[in-house]
Design an enzyme around this catalytic site. Structure first.
Site, PDB file in Angstrom:
ATOM      1  N   HIS A 334       0.812  -1.110   0.067  1.00 58.04           N
ATOM      2  CA  HIS A 334      -0.010   0.045  -0.054  1.00 58.04           C
ATOM      3  C   HIS A 334       0.988   1.158  -0.010  1.00 58.04           C
ATOM      4  O   HIS A 334       1.823   1.346   0.635  1.00 58.04           O
ATOM      5  CB  HIS A 334      -0.882  -0.096   1.195  1.00 58.04           C
ATOM      6  N   ASP A 393      -7.980  -4.923  -0.545  1.00 56.34           N
ATOM      7  CA  ASP A 393      -8.368  -5.655  -1.677  1.00 56.34           C
ATOM      8  C   ASP A 393      -8.241  -7.080  -1.735  1.00 56.34           C
ATOM      9  O   ASP A 393      -8.948  -7.780  -2.438  1.00 56.34           O
ATOM     10  CB  ASP A 393      -7.679  -4.737  -2.800  1.00 56.34           C
TER      11      ASP A 393
HETATM   12  N1  COA Z   1       4.134  -6.518  -5.759  1.00 52.89           N
HETATM   13  C1  COA Z   1       5.118  -6.327  -6.319  1.00 52.89           C
HETATM   14  N2  COA Z   1       6.007  -5.337  -5.954  1.00 52.89           N
HETATM   15  C2  COA Z   1       5.602  -4.581  -4.768  1.00 52.89           C
HETATM   16  C3  COA Z   1       4.328  -4.788  -4.299  1.00 52.89           C
HETATM   17  C4  COA Z   1       3.566  -5.838  -4.832  1.00 52.89           C
HETATM   18  N3  COA Z   1       2.340  -6.268  -4.462  1.00 52.89           N
HETATM   19  N4  COA Z   1       4.127  -4.221  -3.332  1.00 52.89           N
HETATM   20  C5  COA Z   1       5.313  -3.432  -3.110  1.00 52.89           C
HETATM   21  N5  COA Z   1       6.196  -3.654  -4.165  1.00 52.89           N
HETATM   22  C6  COA Z   1       7.443  -2.949  -4.382  1.00 52.89           C
HETATM   23  C7  COA Z   1       7.162  -1.704  -4.754  1.00 52.89           C
HETATM   24  O1  COA Z   1       7.083  -1.742  -6.491  1.00 52.89           O
HETATM   25  C8  COA Z   1       8.524  -0.958  -4.537  1.00 52.89           C
HETATM   26  O2  COA Z   1       9.612  -1.581  -5.384  1.00 52.89           O
HETATM   27  P1  COA Z   1      10.514  -0.539  -6.251  1.00 52.89           P
HETATM   28  O3  COA Z   1      11.034   0.555  -5.423  1.00 52.89           O
HETATM   29  O4  COA Z   1      11.459  -1.406  -6.922  1.00 52.89           O
HETATM   30  O5  COA Z   1       9.408   0.247  -7.071  1.00 52.89           O
HETATM   31  C9  COA Z   1       8.898  -1.940  -3.366  1.00 52.89           C
HETATM   32  O6  COA Z   1       7.889  -3.052  -3.325  1.00 52.89           O
HETATM   33  C10 COA Z   1       8.543  -0.970  -2.020  1.00 52.89           C
HETATM   34  O7  COA Z   1       6.997  -0.875  -1.993  1.00 52.89           O
HETATM   35  P2  COA Z   1       6.441   0.373  -1.327  1.00 52.89           P
HETATM   36  O8  COA Z   1       7.339   1.640  -1.045  1.00 52.89           O
HETATM   37  O9  COA Z   1       5.917  -0.231  -0.081  1.00 52.89           O
HETATM   38  O10 COA Z   1       5.064   0.722  -1.824  1.00 52.89           O
HETATM   39  P3  COA Z   1       4.834   1.626  -3.287  1.00 52.89           P
HETATM   40  O11 COA Z   1       4.235   2.995  -2.784  1.00 52.89           O
HETATM   41  O12 COA Z   1       6.057   1.600  -4.227  1.00 52.89           O
HETATM   42  O13 COA Z   1       3.594   0.700  -4.024  1.00 52.89           O
HETATM   43  C11 COA Z   1       1.450  -0.218  -4.393  1.00 52.89           C
HETATM   44  C12 COA Z   1       2.469   0.622  -3.380  1.00 52.89           C
HETATM   45  C13 COA Z   1      -0.024  -0.231  -3.907  1.00 52.89           C
HETATM   46  C14 COA Z   1       1.497   0.521  -5.687  1.00 52.89           C
HETATM   47  C15 COA Z   1       1.875  -1.524  -4.421  1.00 52.89           C
HETATM   48  O14 COA Z   1       2.186  -2.066  -3.226  1.00 52.89           O
HETATM   49  C16 COA Z   1       1.381  -2.637  -5.523  1.00 52.89           C
HETATM   50  O15 COA Z   1       1.349  -2.255  -6.635  1.00 52.89           O
HETATM   51  N6  COA Z   1       0.472  -3.449  -4.974  1.00 52.89           N
HETATM   52  C17 COA Z   1      -0.364  -4.280  -6.044  1.00 52.89           C
HETATM   53  C18 COA Z   1      -1.468  -3.568  -6.381  1.00 52.89           C
HETATM   54  C19 COA Z   1      -2.616  -3.729  -5.229  1.00 52.89           C
HETATM   55  O16 COA Z   1      -2.741  -4.563  -4.436  1.00 52.89           O
HETATM   56  N7  COA Z   1      -3.150  -2.220  -5.090  1.00 52.89           N
HETATM   57  C20 COA Z   1      -4.141  -1.996  -4.230  1.00 52.89           C
HETATM   58  C21 COA Z   1      -3.824  -0.881  -3.147  1.00 52.89           C
HETATM   59  S1  COA Z   1      -4.978  -0.640  -1.972  1.00 52.89           S
END
Ligand code: COA
Length: 457
Positions: A334, A393
């Site tokens: 998230h 979700d």
């Molecule tokens: N799948 C793959 N990689 C993920 C991930 C996931 N579910 N969640 C986090 N990561 C990765 C990020 O891309 C980031 O890597 P990067 O620096 O190489 O881009 C790293 O882990 C750290 O992430 P973080 O800083 O904790 O979160 P963020 O703000 O970058 O991403 C989301 C947040 C929601 C966009 C991301 O977790 C995601 O895409 N989740 C899957 C989709 C989803 O379930 N969305 C609903 C949200 S309520």
């Protein structure tokens, strides 16, 4: 002669050529963002949102300050200062439905008394009907496979039935908001029924809403041919609505509500804009992806209790080799929460019961294993700054699947809940109306000498 819909929808080579010209002339130098200190996505470099406003409606906590250091903590969500777990605990203990009470709290800033709640429910029941022939003329006439588009279209059409559309006085906006909260479930379900009938050839059901039922019960009874549901089904759907009703001022659709309200536009235009935002797969659509990913996993893995195989599948998702090749494990992580998302925790505590009622314990075990293993796999493959955990979700999609809700309705159900939060934020923006929201964009296009058409060749 008018173009057919397949002609109209076709991307021609001429359009591809225009796209190439367009792309070539819109290449902004990535280094310029840093040079001009532009906060892309209105985020700071560490991912934290830039401060764009103040709100009293809700608060999300994901970090605690310990000796001047930001330390990730268990996620907390407060609606009008009350922890969401306590609010849910209150209505669950009394076996009451909580969404209507939550909408009242969000919009008016205080928990309703018994009389206030009774009156609010009566108002919702009063408004929960559509203008004469609206279903026939607006919903059934042009069915779409996209219920979010139908919802937005219907909301805009409602403006033409309102004699005071443009009146932004608070009492009038409250009337419009209560009306929209009341009719979103009707429009969403009827839009699905129309689609299911005209596009899938299934029987058409247009059940009337029942004034004595809660929002969650009405959704289930409108959707099902026999109008029947169990108390557990209705209470879990009600909890999902409560948990999706609000999430701060910065989420994309709520921020849209503030932006659009600040221009002085009407409630219908504002809500249609918020719907347009929520529809985006980067905002409201992740729960569909979770269910599809878990379906794919169930299909691919012969033994759902083999944790090594689950890990390998999840690692494959991250490598972009599995499922939709996006490199994501859906339902995990998230933008704000770190160690945990309180909504996912709360929902999970009821998912097991529903899985038992539906005989889906095996699927529930698989979801639980993914919830445990995915953060470890992500941590092995990505650089984790703040912790990754299951988000709301992850379980809401599974709940909707167990309730037999069609995937086409997953995002509209989110909208049915979130319209309460949008309403609260619209009112907060109107009451505290400052300047029109108008951030700066720095122009990086160098000035050019004009050439006449003859000179351009
Ligand atoms: N799948 C793959 N990689 C993920 C991930 C996931 N579910 N969640 C986090 N990561 C990765 C990020 O891309 C980031 O890597 P990067 O620096 O190489 O881009 C790293 O882990 C750290 O992430 P973080 O800083 O904790 O979160 P963020 O703000 O970058 O991403 C989301 C947040 C929601 C966009 C991301 O977790 C995601 O895409 N989740 C899957 C989709 C989803 O379930 N969305 C609903 C949200 S309520």
């Amino acid at each position: 002669m008018a173009a057919s819909s397949s002609e109209y929808s076709r991307v021609t080579p001429e359009l591809e050529a225009l796209a190439q010209i367009c792309r070539a002339n819109n290449q902004i130098n990535k280094d310029d963002y840093a040079r001009f200190e532009v906060k892309r996505g209105l985020r700071d470099l560490d991912g934290t949102g830039v401060r764009a406003g103040l709100t009293e409606i809700s608060e999300i906590v994901s970090f605690k300050n310990e000796d001047g250091q930001k330390v990730p903590c268990e996620g907390e969500l407060y609606y009008r200062g009350y922890p969401v777990e306590e609010l849910a605990g209150g209505f669950i203990k009394d076996s009451r439905f909580g969404f209507e009470e939550t909408a009242y709290l969000l919009m008016f800033g205080q928990l309703p008394t018994k009389a206030q709640l009774r009156d609010f429910n009566a108002q919702l029941a009063f408004y929960r009907s559509l203008p004469t022939n609206f279903v026939r003329d607006v919903i059934l006439k042009a069915p779409s496979q996209d219920m979010m588009n139908t919802l937005a279209r219907c909301v805009l059409t409602m403006a033409s039935y309102d004699e005071h559309t443009d009146d932004t006085s608070l009492a009038n906006v409250i009337r419009q908001c209560i009306d929209l909260i009341a009719i979103f479930p009707l429009i969403s379900v009827y839009a699905y029924q129309a689609y299911n009938h005209y596009k899938n050839g299934c029987s058409l059901y247009i059940h009337a809403p029942r004034p004595e039922l809660s929002t969650a019960e009405n959704i289930l009874s409108l959707l099902r041919p026999d109008e029947k549901y169990t108390p557990l089904e209705a209470h879990i759907l009600d909890l999902c609505l409560v948990l999706h009703a609000e999430h701060g001022g910065g989420n994309n659709s709520t921020f849209t509500t503030h932006v659009v309200t600040s221009s002085g536009t009407d409630t219908y235009s504002c809500m249609a804009a918020a719907l347009a935002s929520l529809k985006g797969p980067r905002h409201g659509g992740a729960n569909i992806k979770v269910v599809q990913m878990l379906d794919d996993m169930q299909f691919s893995l012969p033994d759902w209790s083999d944790e090594d195989a689950i890990r390998d599948y999840l690692a494959g998702c991250l490598e972009g080799e599995r499922f939709d090749h996006s490199g994501l494990i859906y339902g995990m992580g998230h933008a704000v929460y770190s160690i945990s998302d309180p909504r996912a925790k709360l929902l999970k505590s009821f998912v097991g019961q529903l899985a038992e009622e539906k005989g889906m314990q095996k699927e529930f075990k698989l979801y639980s294993a993914v919830e445990r293993l995915a953060p470890q796999v992500i941590a092995e493959k990505r650089k984790i700054y703040k912790g990754v955990s299951a988000n709301v979700d992850f379980y809401s999609g599974f709940v909707y699947r167990m309730l037999g809700l069609p995937v086409e309705l997953y995002t509209p159900i989110f909208a049915v809940a979130r319209v309460a939060g949008w309403s609260a934020h619209r009112m907060e923006e109107l009451i505290n109306m400052g300047k029109i929201i108008r951030p700066a964009y720095i122009a990086v296009q160098p000035h050019r000498d004009y050439k006449s058409l003859a000179e351009r060749g």
